[in-house]
Design an enzyme around this catalytic site. Structure first.
Site, short mmCIF file in Angstrom:
data_model
loop_
_atom_site.label_atom_id
_atom_site.label_comp_id
_atom_site.label_asym_id
_atom_site.label_seq_id
_atom_site.Cartn_x
_atom_site.Cartn_y
_atom_site.Cartn_z
N GLN A 102 -24.70 -17.07 78.10
CA GLN A 102 -24.21 -15.75 78.51
C GLN A 102 -23.19 -15.84 79.63
OE1 GLN A 102 -27.09 -12.68 79.50
NE2 GLN A 102 -28.39 -13.27 77.79
N LEU A 278 -28.94 -5.92 74.68
CA LEU A 278 -27.51 -6.10 74.43
C LEU A 278 -26.67 -5.31 75.42
CD1 LEU A 278 -25.23 -7.23 72.62
CD2 LEU A 278 -25.45 -5.15 71.24
N ASP A 280 -26.75 -4.70 78.60
CA ASP A 280 -26.27 -5.31 79.84
C ASP A 280 -25.38 -6.52 79.58
OD1 ASP A 280 -29.43 -6.41 79.84
OD2 ASP A 280 -27.96 -7.91 80.46
N HIS A 303 -31.99 -4.14 84.54
CA HIS A 303 -30.97 -5.16 84.29
C HIS A 303 -29.60 -4.52 84.11
CE1 HIS A 303 -33.70 -8.62 83.53
NE2 HIS A 303 -32.60 -9.30 83.73
#
Length: 341
Positions: A102, A278, A280, A303
């Site tokens: 990520q 998804l 964030d 988050h």
């Protein structure tokens, strides 16, 4: 040197702040000073998986780093010039590869560079997306935003040994805004992977999930695959993709209860544009594109709230959250960062 100070205890106060901050530091070439990293967590400070991400980004961006030790609650990250690289890395634990990717994928792609990476670690572990979620759900979302990457899963890595092997290729991209509003299709895909667990048990549990899905009038396409791993384990991903929505939910097989730890209602009861996890992950690229990214989501998680705050502080992007009948609409106005050539 002009450091941007970020309080790592803000909002949910976890690793998300670290990941977003160093990602954006590299892309925008902004030195950052993170304080109070994971301060409110039981075992605070930086964990090995955070350090792996930091050190890979250090190589990619020729950065100077101060405070990159396990347990450190303070970090200074001074990015340099981002380079094309081929790397081999090892988390050395079952730490999540998905969370590391990520960080890496947006940095390399948005910075118009290439990366070939072979990385060892955990592919399907607690408190992080499964590798299938990254490969199918995140990839589809990022593809819509212009970010291109390929993942090859050579070996699965479960707790406690990890030792999964992932090959990643990232291509240069130009970010574009997306809109994710209402799900149009009642079609789902289910992908299950397992190792060293009797297939009869796996098939029985997947059958129970399938029956529940069909009760809600969804069509379902199922794939069950045995894949090599050092430890026994299994994971399941259920997802739905169409032109207006990207929704996924995943979970791991609990060897104590002999069931998949899966909140299937997250996908059966969600007719909006994105799932809560998804949401964030869209924030960082959306903040650096041109125009407005809009997505509808059932809830604003800690988050997501934290990521919006940190991202807007570093990039200067603007965002808004509005209440809709069955959830929330999030709007992010990108800044088309001028430091990205």
């Amino acid at each position: 040197m002009n450091f941007l100070k970020i309080n790592g205890a803000h909002g949910e106060g976890g690793g998300q702040i670290v990941r977003s901050a160093i990602t954006l530091s590299c892309i925008t070439n902004q030195p950052i000073h993170l304080e109070n990293i994971r301060k409110n967590r039981k075992n605070g400070g930086l964990k090995p998986q955070h350090l792996t991400a930091i050190r890979i980004l250090q190589k990619i961006s020729n950065a100077k780093v101060i405070g990159d030790t396990v347990g450190s609650t303070e970090l200074k990250f001074i990015p340099g010039e981002i380079k094309n690289l081929e790397l081999i890395e090892d988390v050395k634990t079952a730490g999540s590869i998905s969370l590391i990717l990520q960080v890496l994928i947006p940095v390399v792609s948005i910075s118009q560079k290439k990366l070939n990476l072979l990385i060892k670690g955990g592919t399907d572990v607690l408190w992080s997306p499964t590798m299938n979620y990254t490969k199918y759900v995140l990839k589809d979302a990022y593809s819509k935003m212009g970010i291109r990457f390929q993942i090859e899963i050579t070996k699965r890595g479960y707790y406690p040994k990890g030792q999964g092997i992932i090959k990643l290729e990232v291509e240069p991209s130009k970010i574009k805004p997306i809109k994710l509003s209402k799900r149009k299709k009642q079609k789902l895909k289910l992908k299950c992977t397992f190792s060293k667990i009797p297939i009869q048990i796996i098939e029985e549990k997947i059958k129970e999930i399938e029956e529940k899905i069909k009760e809600h009038n969804f069509q379902i396409e199922i794939e069950i695959k045995e894949e090599e791993a050092s430890d026994s384990g299994a994971s399941v991903l259920i997802y739905s993709l169409d032109e207006n929505s990207i929704i996924g939910v995943d979970g791991l097989f609990d060897k104590n209860t002999q069931k998949f730890d899966l909140d299937i209602e997250e996908i059966l009861d969600n007719s909006l544009g994105a799932d809560k996890n998804l949401a964030d992950m869209l924030v960082v690229p959306a903040s650096l594109g041109s125009g407005k990214t809009k997505f509808e989501v059932k809830e604003i998680t800690k988050h997501l709230e934290t990521n919006l705050f940190v991202t807007s502080k570093i990039t200067g992007c603007k965002y808004g959250i509005g209440k809709i009948s069955n959830g929330f609409e999030v709007i992010i106005e990108g800044v088309s960062n001028t430091s990205i050539k």
